[in-house]
Design a protein around this motif. Structure first.
Motif, short mmCIF file in Angstrom:
data_model
loop_
_atom_site.label_atom_id
_atom_site.label_comp_id
_atom_site.label_asym_id
_atom_site.label_seq_id
_atom_site.Cartn_x
_atom_site.Cartn_y
_atom_site.Cartn_z
N ASP A 1 0.85 -1.20 -0.01
CA ASP A 1 -0.03 -0.17 -0.14
C ASP A 1 0.85 1.27 0.04
OD1 ASP A 1 -1.80 1.96 0.25
OD2 ASP A 1 -2.55 1.01 1.98
N GLY A 2 0.93 1.99 -0.98
CA GLY A 2 1.61 3.19 -1.26
C GLY A 2 1.27 4.46 -0.81
N GLN A 3 0.02 4.52 0.00
CA GLN A 3 -0.83 5.78 0.37
C GLN A 3 -0.08 6.14 1.62
OE1 GLN A 3 -4.99 6.05 -0.71
NE2 GLN A 3 -4.97 3.72 -0.46
N GLY A 4 0.63 5.55 2.41
CA GLY A 4 1.32 6.15 3.80
C GLY A 4 2.28 6.81 3.39
N ASP A 5 3.19 7.45 4.55
CA ASP A 5 4.15 8.46 4.06
C ASP A 5 5.43 7.51 3.86
OD1 ASP A 5 5.24 7.20 6.59
OD2 ASP A 5 4.45 8.87 7.85
N ILE A 6 6.67 8.16 3.64
CA ILE A 6 7.83 7.36 3.04
C ILE A 6 8.39 6.44 4.34
CG2 ILE A 6 10.29 7.64 2.57
CD1 ILE A 6 9.55 10.34 1.27
N ALA A 7 8.42 6.47 5.40
CA ALA A 7 8.87 5.97 6.36
C ALA A 7 8.02 4.72 6.74
CB ALA A 7 9.07 6.91 7.80
N SER A 8 6.64 4.81 6.61
CA SER A 8 5.89 3.65 7.20
C SER A 8 5.47 2.95 5.76
CB SER A 8 4.46 4.37 7.38
OG SER A 8 3.73 4.87 6.37
N VAL A 9 5.93 3.42 4.72
CA VAL A 9 5.94 2.28 3.30
C VAL A 9 7.17 1.33 3.55
CG1 VAL A 9 5.92 2.50 0.94
CG2 VAL A 9 4.50 3.88 1.96
N LYS A 10 8.41 2.35 3.66
CA LYS A 10 9.63 1.49 3.84
C LYS A 10 9.35 0.50 4.86
CE LYS A 10 14.32 2.13 5.33
NZ LYS A 10 15.43 2.79 6.03
N GLU A 11 8.86 1.07 5.96
CA GLU A 11 8.93 -0.09 7.08
C GLU A 11 8.17 -1.28 6.81
OE1 GLU A 11 7.20 -0.41 11.67
OE2 GLU A 11 7.57 1.57 10.95
N ALA A 12 6.99 -0.97 6.21
CA ALA A 12 5.83 -2.33 5.82
C ALA A 12 6.68 -3.38 4.83
CB ALA A 12 4.74 -1.69 5.17
N LEU A 13 7.70 -2.50 3.72
CA LEU A 13 8.06 -3.02 2.65
C LEU A 13 9.25 -4.06 3.35
CD1 LEU A 13 8.66 -3.95 -0.32
CD2 LEU A 13 9.91 -1.80 -0.53
N ILE A 14 10.28 -3.52 4.06
CA ILE A 14 11.32 -4.23 4.83
C ILE A 14 10.82 -5.33 5.58
CG2 ILE A 14 13.24 -4.19 6.45
CD1 ILE A 14 13.60 -1.07 5.45
N ARG A 15 9.50 -5.33 6.29
CA ARG A 15 8.65 -6.30 7.02
C ARG A 15 8.37 -7.50 6.13
NH1 ARG A 15 5.76 -3.14 9.77
NH2 ARG A 15 4.03 -3.34 8.39
N LYS A 16 7.82 -7.15 5.05
CA LYS A 16 7.50 -8.04 4.04
C LYS A 16 8.62 -8.71 3.32
CE LYS A 16 3.12 -6.29 3.26
NZ LYS A 16 1.89 -5.95 2.37
N LEU A 17 10.02 -8.27 3.39
CA LEU A 17 11.29 -8.76 2.71
C LEU A 17 11.93 -9.64 3.56
CD1 LEU A 17 12.52 -5.75 0.83
CD2 LEU A 17 11.61 -7.76 -0.39
N ARG A 18 11.61 -9.76 4.80
CA ARG A 18 12.31 -10.50 5.81
C ARG A 18 11.77 -12.06 5.61
NH1 ARG A 18 11.14 -6.30 10.75
NH2 ARG A 18 13.00 -5.03 10.34
#
Length: 223
Positions: free
Chosen positions: A206-223
Protein backbone atom coordinates in the motif's frame (compact mmCIF):
# COMPACT_ATOMS: atom_id res chain seq x y z
CA UNK A 1 18.65 -10.46 -3.19
CA UNK A 2 17.25 -9.47 -6.59
CA UNK A 3 14.08 -7.36 -6.74
CA UNK A 4 11.83 -6.08 -9.52
CA UNK A 5 9.94 -2.92 -8.51
CA UNK A 6 6.64 -1.70 -9.99
CA UNK A 7 4.80 1.49 -9.11
CA UNK A 8 3.04 4.30 -10.99
CA UNK A 9 4.68 7.67 -11.40
CA UNK A 10 3.84 9.48 -8.17
CA UNK A 11 3.88 6.37 -5.96
CA UNK A 12 7.37 7.02 -4.56
CA UNK A 13 8.88 3.94 -6.18
CA UNK A 14 12.12 5.79 -6.92
CA UNK A 15 12.37 6.92 -3.31
CA UNK A 16 11.66 3.44 -1.96
CA UNK A 17 14.18 1.99 -4.40
CA UNK A 18 16.86 4.33 -3.08
CA UNK A 19 16.02 3.41 0.52
CA UNK A 20 16.21 -0.31 -0.27
CA UNK A 21 19.56 0.26 -1.95
CA UNK A 22 20.91 1.75 1.27
CA UNK A 23 19.27 -0.82 3.53
CA UNK A 24 20.41 -3.94 1.64
CA UNK A 25 23.43 -2.63 -0.31
CA UNK A 26 21.69 -3.34 -3.62
CA UNK A 27 22.43 -1.85 -7.01
CA UNK A 28 19.43 0.41 -7.75
CA UNK A 29 19.09 0.19 -11.51
CA UNK A 30 16.62 2.46 -13.31
CA UNK A 31 15.71 1.74 -16.91
CA UNK A 32 16.51 5.25 -18.18
CA UNK A 33 19.97 5.13 -16.63
CA UNK A 34 20.71 1.88 -18.48
CA UNK A 35 20.25 3.58 -21.84
CA UNK A 36 22.24 6.65 -20.81
CA UNK A 37 25.13 4.55 -19.54
CA UNK A 38 25.38 2.29 -22.58
CA UNK A 39 25.11 5.22 -24.99
CA UNK A 40 27.58 7.29 -22.95
CA UNK A 41 30.14 4.48 -22.91
CA UNK A 42 29.64 3.81 -26.60
CA UNK A 43 28.97 0.10 -26.12
CA UNK A 44 27.88 -1.96 -29.11
CA UNK A 45 24.36 -2.20 -27.71
CA UNK A 46 24.38 1.50 -26.85
CA UNK A 47 25.30 2.43 -30.41
CA UNK A 48 22.47 0.30 -31.77
CA UNK A 49 20.02 1.81 -29.30
CA UNK A 50 21.13 5.35 -30.20
CA UNK A 51 20.38 4.75 -33.87
CA UNK A 52 16.75 4.06 -33.01
CA UNK A 53 16.51 6.89 -30.49
CA UNK A 54 18.00 9.42 -32.91
CA UNK A 55 15.24 8.52 -35.37
CA UNK A 56 12.63 8.91 -32.64
CA UNK A 57 11.84 5.18 -32.71
CA UNK A 58 11.39 2.81 -29.80
CA UNK A 59 14.43 0.64 -29.09
CA UNK A 60 13.50 -3.00 -29.89
CA UNK A 61 13.31 -5.50 -27.05
CA UNK A 62 16.08 -7.63 -28.60
CA UNK A 63 18.44 -4.70 -27.88
CA UNK A 64 16.88 -3.48 -24.64
CA UNK A 65 16.77 -6.87 -22.85
CA UNK A 66 20.49 -7.64 -23.40
CA UNK A 67 21.34 -4.11 -22.20
CA UNK A 68 19.33 -4.70 -19.03
CA UNK A 69 20.92 -8.10 -18.41
CA UNK A 70 24.44 -6.81 -18.99
CA UNK A 71 23.86 -3.99 -16.49
CA UNK A 72 22.38 -6.37 -13.90
CA UNK A 73 25.39 -8.66 -14.20
CA UNK A 74 27.90 -5.83 -14.08
CA UNK A 75 26.43 -3.84 -11.20
CA UNK A 76 24.43 -6.41 -9.25
CA UNK A 77 27.16 -8.54 -7.71
CA UNK A 78 25.59 -8.05 -4.25
CA UNK A 79 22.03 -8.06 -5.56
CA UNK A 80 19.98 -5.61 -7.60
CA UNK A 81 16.72 -3.71 -7.69
CA UNK A 82 15.37 -3.04 -11.20
CA UNK A 83 12.96 -0.10 -11.45
CA UNK A 84 11.06 1.08 -14.55
CA UNK A 85 11.31 -2.07 -16.65
CA UNK A 86 9.49 -4.05 -17.99
CA UNK A 87 6.68 -1.78 -19.17
CA UNK A 88 4.42 -4.32 -20.87
CA UNK A 89 3.51 -8.01 -20.95
CA UNK A 90 5.82 -8.91 -23.85
CA UNK A 91 8.82 -7.35 -22.13
CA UNK A 92 7.90 -9.11 -18.88
CA UNK A 93 7.91 -12.50 -20.60
CA UNK A 94 11.16 -11.80 -22.47
CA UNK A 95 12.91 -10.55 -19.34
CA UNK A 96 11.86 -13.64 -17.39
CA UNK A 97 13.11 -15.94 -20.16
CA UNK A 98 16.40 -14.03 -20.34
CA UNK A 99 16.91 -14.22 -16.56
CA UNK A 100 16.26 -17.96 -16.62
CA UNK A 101 18.72 -18.53 -19.46
CA UNK A 102 21.35 -16.45 -17.62
CA UNK A 103 20.78 -18.40 -14.40
CA UNK A 104 19.77 -15.24 -12.53
CA UNK A 105 17.25 -15.49 -9.68
CA UNK A 106 14.34 -13.11 -9.23
CA UNK A 107 13.69 -13.22 -5.50
CA UNK A 108 10.94 -10.63 -5.14
CA UNK A 109 8.57 -8.62 -7.27
CA UNK A 110 7.19 -5.57 -5.46
CA UNK A 111 4.09 -3.71 -6.62
CA UNK A 112 3.52 -0.36 -4.91
CA UNK A 113 -0.22 0.16 -5.18
CA UNK A 114 -1.70 3.64 -5.40
CA UNK A 115 -5.09 4.73 -6.82
CA UNK A 116 -4.70 6.62 -10.07
CA UNK A 117 -6.20 9.87 -8.76
CA UNK A 118 -3.92 9.80 -5.71
CA UNK A 119 -0.87 9.25 -7.94
CA UNK A 120 -1.88 12.18 -10.16
CA UNK A 121 -2.53 14.45 -7.16
CA UNK A 122 0.88 13.62 -5.72
CA UNK A 123 2.62 14.56 -8.96
CA UNK A 124 0.70 17.81 -9.41
CA UNK A 125 1.09 18.65 -5.72
CA UNK A 126 4.90 18.51 -5.68
CA UNK A 127 6.61 21.79 -4.89
CA UNK A 128 10.32 22.60 -5.10
CA UNK A 129 12.12 24.76 -2.56
CA UNK A 130 14.40 27.30 -4.23
CA UNK A 131 16.91 26.82 -1.40
CA UNK A 132 17.02 23.00 -1.56
CA UNK A 133 15.05 20.80 -3.95
CA UNK A 134 15.42 17.90 -1.51
CA UNK A 135 13.15 19.58 1.02
CA UNK A 136 9.90 17.58 0.76
CA UNK A 137 6.82 19.71 0.04
CA UNK A 138 3.52 18.49 -1.43
CA UNK A 139 0.20 20.31 -1.18
CA UNK A 140 -1.73 17.01 -1.44
CA UNK A 141 0.14 15.13 1.33
CA UNK A 142 -0.71 16.33 4.82
CA UNK A 143 2.54 15.10 6.39
CA UNK A 144 4.67 17.27 4.08
CA UNK A 145 2.25 20.05 3.16
CA UNK A 146 4.05 23.41 2.86
CA UNK A 147 3.23 26.44 4.98
CA UNK A 148 1.18 28.40 2.49
CA UNK A 149 3.52 29.36 -0.33
CA UNK A 150 6.73 28.69 1.61
CA UNK A 151 8.86 25.61 2.29
CA UNK A 152 7.84 23.64 5.37
CA UNK A 153 11.53 22.99 6.19
CA UNK A 154 13.26 26.32 5.72
CA UNK A 155 10.62 28.87 4.74
CA UNK A 156 12.08 29.35 1.26
CA UNK A 157 10.01 30.17 -1.79
CA UNK A 158 8.38 27.30 -3.67
CA UNK A 159 8.02 26.58 -7.37
CA UNK A 160 6.34 23.82 -9.39
CA UNK A 161 7.99 21.91 -12.24
CA UNK A 162 6.25 22.50 -15.56
CA UNK A 163 6.06 18.79 -16.34
CA UNK A 164 4.40 18.14 -12.96
CA UNK A 165 1.55 20.40 -14.04
CA UNK A 166 1.11 18.86 -17.50
CA UNK A 167 -2.05 16.78 -17.06
CA UNK A 168 -1.94 15.36 -20.59
CA UNK A 169 1.60 14.01 -20.10
CA UNK A 170 0.73 12.58 -16.67
CA UNK A 171 -2.39 10.91 -18.06
CA UNK A 172 -0.42 9.35 -20.93
CA UNK A 173 2.14 7.85 -18.54
CA UNK A 174 -0.61 6.58 -16.27
CA UNK A 175 -2.58 5.17 -19.24
CA UNK A 176 0.42 2.94 -19.91
CA UNK A 177 1.03 2.00 -16.28
CA UNK A 178 -2.54 1.22 -15.20
CA UNK A 179 -3.34 -0.85 -18.30
CA UNK A 180 -3.72 -4.34 -16.83
CA UNK A 181 -4.21 -5.98 -20.24
CA UNK A 182 -1.20 -4.79 -22.23
CA UNK A 183 0.57 -2.18 -20.11
CA UNK A 184 2.80 -2.11 -17.06
CA UNK A 185 0.29 -3.60 -14.64
CA UNK A 186 -0.11 -6.50 -17.07
CA UNK A 187 3.66 -7.01 -16.78
CA UNK A 188 3.41 -6.97 -12.98
CA UNK A 189 0.56 -9.48 -13.03
CA UNK A 190 2.63 -11.79 -15.23
CA UNK A 191 5.06 -12.12 -12.32
CA UNK A 192 2.19 -12.40 -9.86
CA UNK A 193 1.06 -15.50 -11.75
CA UNK A 194 4.60 -16.89 -11.59
CA UNK A 195 4.59 -16.28 -7.83
CA UNK A 196 1.39 -18.30 -7.54
CA UNK A 197 3.38 -21.19 -9.05
CA UNK A 198 6.19 -20.71 -6.52
CA UNK A 199 8.67 -19.34 -9.08
CA UNK A 200 9.18 -16.00 -7.32
CA UNK A 201 7.59 -14.01 -4.49
CA UNK A 202 5.14 -11.16 -5.07
CA UNK A 203 4.63 -8.33 -2.58
CA UNK A 204 1.67 -5.97 -2.80
CA UNK A 205 2.44 -2.76 -0.92
CA UNK A 206 0.00 0.00 0.00
CA UNK A 207 1.68 3.19 -1.20
CA UNK A 208 -0.72 5.63 0.46
CA UNK A 209 1.30 6.05 3.67
CA UNK A 210 4.26 8.33 4.24
CA UNK A 211 7.77 7.40 3.10
CA UNK A 212 8.84 5.95 6.44
CA UNK A 213 5.74 3.78 6.96
CA UNK A 214 5.86 2.42 3.40
CA UNK A 215 9.54 1.58 3.82
CA UNK A 216 8.88 -0.12 7.15
CA UNK A 217 6.05 -2.22 5.68
CA UNK A 218 8.21 -3.22 2.70
CA UNK A 219 11.22 -4.24 4.79
CA UNK A 220 8.91 -6.25 7.05
CA UNK A 221 7.61 -8.18 4.02
CA UNK A 222 11.10 -8.76 2.64
CA UNK A 223 12.26 -10.55 5.80
Amino acid sequence: MNILLFGPNGSGNGTQGSLLKENYNLAHIESGAIFREHIGKGTALGKKAKEYMDRGDLVPDDITIPMVLETLKEKGENGWLLDGFPRNMVQAEKLWDALQKAGMKLDYVVEIQLPRKAAKDRIMGRRLCVADNNHPNNIHIDAIAPKGETCRVCGGALTARADDQNEDAINKRHDIYYDDKNGTLAAAYFYKNLAAKGLTRYIELDGQGDIASVKEALIRKLR
